[in-house]
Scaffold this motif. Structure first.
Motif, PDB file in Angstrom:
ATOM      1  N   LEU A  76       0.821  -1.202   0.000  1.00  0.00           N
ATOM      2  CA  LEU A  76       0.000   0.000   0.000  1.00  0.00           C
ATOM      3  C   LEU A  76       0.860   1.260   0.000  1.00  0.00           C
ATOM      4  N   SER A 201     -13.832  10.344   2.752  1.00  0.00           N
ATOM      5  CA  SER A 201     -13.843  10.184   4.200  1.00  0.00           C
ATOM      6  C   SER A 201     -12.777  11.129   4.739  1.00  0.00           C
ATOM      7  N   VAL A 276     -12.634   4.704  -6.556  1.00  0.00           N
ATOM      8  CA  VAL A 276     -12.675   3.916  -5.324  1.00  0.00           C
ATOM      9  C   VAL A 276     -11.389   4.181  -4.548  1.00  0.00           C
ATOM     10  N   GLY A 278      -8.205   4.029  -2.551  1.00  0.00           N
ATOM     11  CA  GLY A 278      -7.458   2.869  -2.080  1.00  0.00           C
ATOM     12  C   GLY A 278      -7.927   1.561  -2.689  1.00  0.00           C
ATOM     13  N   LEU A 279      -8.769   1.641  -3.709  1.00  0.00           N
ATOM     14  CA  LEU A 279      -9.406   0.474  -4.326  1.00  0.00           C
ATOM     15  C   LEU A 279     -10.037  -0.433  -3.264  1.00  0.00           C
ATOM     16  N   ASN A 280     -10.586   0.200  -2.231  1.00  0.00           N
ATOM     17  CA  ASN A 280     -11.254  -0.524  -1.161  1.00  0.00           C
ATOM     18  C   ASN A 280     -12.702  -0.779  -1.565  1.00  0.00           C
ATOM     19  N   LEU A 281     -12.896  -1.844  -2.321  1.00  0.00           N
ATOM     20  CA  LEU A 281     -14.225  -2.132  -2.856  1.00  0.00           C
ATOM     21  C   LEU A 281     -15.211  -2.578  -1.783  1.00  0.00           C
ATOM     22  N   GLU A 282     -14.713  -2.930  -0.598  1.00  0.00           N
ATOM     23  CA  GLU A 282     -15.635  -3.271   0.494  1.00  0.00           C
ATOM     24  C   GLU A 282     -16.537  -2.091   0.826  1.00  0.00           C
ATOM     25  N   THR A 283     -16.009  -0.870   0.682  1.00  0.00           N
ATOM     26  CA  THR A 283     -16.823   0.302   0.992  1.00  0.00           C
ATOM     27  C   THR A 283     -17.907   0.510  -0.051  1.00  0.00           C
TER      28      THR A 283
END
Length: 400
Positions: A76, A201, A276, A278-283
């Motif tokens: 990261l 955020s 997206v 951080g490419l944090n697709l969970e969000t």
């Protein structure tokens, strides 16, 4: 996200924009929209921050950023370095650009804008920023204005960073969309506009007393955005994931089959594309739940090759892996990249990233500098193409 091709090629790539050419293809073709290239702006709505507020908050953000970076896993940390190659040791420096009014951008040929989204279901969450409160306590009375009336109303807000970089041309999402609608009504034959959406955020509220805590982007927030897009622009002006997917099993299969519509079919239309972080697709689970190819949604979502929903890929840095963007574009994906990052290239009047990014074939290229001389007093800039687009340099359909 970059490399290759040589200075001569890079200079040639820029000539159509600088010369005011590059609208309809010279051979009379009607390219698909993945075979064109457009210039856009980054944080398109932004108005420069009050210098005193920035001076108050930027050191705190820089310290927080440095501490966060040290705690990241190596992969990261490397990804962050790729997205911000010059680092962000001084947020005031990295945000030192001036965007012209949104309508002026569109009228001069910009065809991608970026809107950063902050949920505000009850209204007023961002109407009295922490640094303004602190500066007023110190006696300041002439702070750079913000639209407190708009910020006090319930609904999604458009600003960059709460309590740091919060001045906006259209603080409410619906106001930004209404501006797009009015411009589109007045120019019904315009080439397609790619609208990048970034849910934001903020960690400031967790570490700085008095800073706002940005609500999570939950299912209601995603629904609010989709509803606003459809309410204000109307379905006839939006190109949706369903329209690309058609009879294909997944959205990615449609992109790889190059099922994108032709330019003539996209006149007067908008495509909405979610970034997206951080490419944090969970969000994005609330947006994609039971919709693996974004069925019924108004916007595309950034992804990676191999994901069912992926038609749009973000490669901000075209220089680190020079073959990546051309490969993705030739495969059929839509790619966004940046001609300049965090003001670094513009300050140094260095056109290398700009030229290589243009030559890479990325369809959407964002800049903070549309005209010259720029705010740093030199000639670095990325002019929009006449008519809003040019033939993509690596697209076969646009070659005579």
């Amino acid at each position: 996200m970059r490399l290759a091709l040589g200075a001569a090629m890079g200079a040639a790539v820029l000539l159509p924009a600088a010369a005011g050419a590059g609208s309809p293809a010279t051979d009379g073709t009607d390219p698909k929209i993945n075979e064109i290239q457009v210039i856009g702006t980054h944080n398109s709505y932004a108005i420069p921050a009050d210098a005193r507020a920035m001076a108050l908050m930027a050191p705190k953000l820089a310290a927080m950023y440095a501490a966060m970076t040290k705690q990241l896993p190596e992969d990261l940390r490397a990804a962050l370095a790729e997205e911000h190659p010059a680092g962000i040791s001084d947020p005031a420096l990295s945000l030192d650009y001036v965007q012209m009014p949104l309508e002026a951008q569109l009228r001069m040929g910009v065809r991608s804008i970026e809107l950063d989204l902050h949920p505000d279901p009850a209204g007023g969450l961002y109407a009295d920023p922490l640094p303004y409160r602190q500066l007023r306590e110190q006696g300041a009375r002439d702070l750079a204005p913000i639209d407190t009336d708009a910020l006090s109303q319930p609904g999604m807000k458009v600003l960059h960073v709460a309590d740091l970089d919060f001045r906006s041309q259209c603080p409410r999402l619906r106001d930004c969309l209404s501006l797009l609608r009015r411009w589109s009504d007045a120019n019904p034959d315009h080439s397609p506009v790619f609208v990048l959406l970034e849910p934001k955020s903020s960690a400031l509220g967790r570490v700085i007393p008095g800073a706002v805590t940005v609500p999570p982007f939950d299912a209601a927030a995603f629904e609010e955005v989709d509803t606003a897009i459809r309410d204000i622009l109307g379905p006839q002006r939006i190109f949706t994931p369903d329209e690309l997917r058609g009879d294909h099993a997944t959205l990615e299969q449609a992109a790889l089959a190059k099922a994108w519509p032709r330019l003539s079919q996209m006149r007067g239309k908008f495509l909405f594309l979610y970034l997206v972080p951080g490419l944090n697709l969970e969000t994005f689970a609330p947006y994609m739940q039971d919709r693996p190819s974004l069925q019924g949604r108004a916007a595309f979502v950034q992804g990676l090759p191999g994901m069912p929903h992926t038609a749009f890929i973000l490669v901000d840095n075209a220089l680190t892996r020079p073959d990546r963007i051309p490969q993705l574009v030739r495969a059929g994906y839509m790619v966004r990249s940046r001609a300049d990052i965090d003001t670094d290239e513009a300050r140094r009047n260095d056109s290398d990233r700009r030229d290589r990014t243009l030559a890479s074939g990325a369809q959407v290229i964002s800049t903070d500098y549309l005209t010259a001389p720029n705010v740093h007093g030199n000639g670095y800039h990325v002019p929009p193409f006449a008519g809003g687009w040019r033939c993509n340099p690596i697209a076969k359909a646009c070659r005579p």
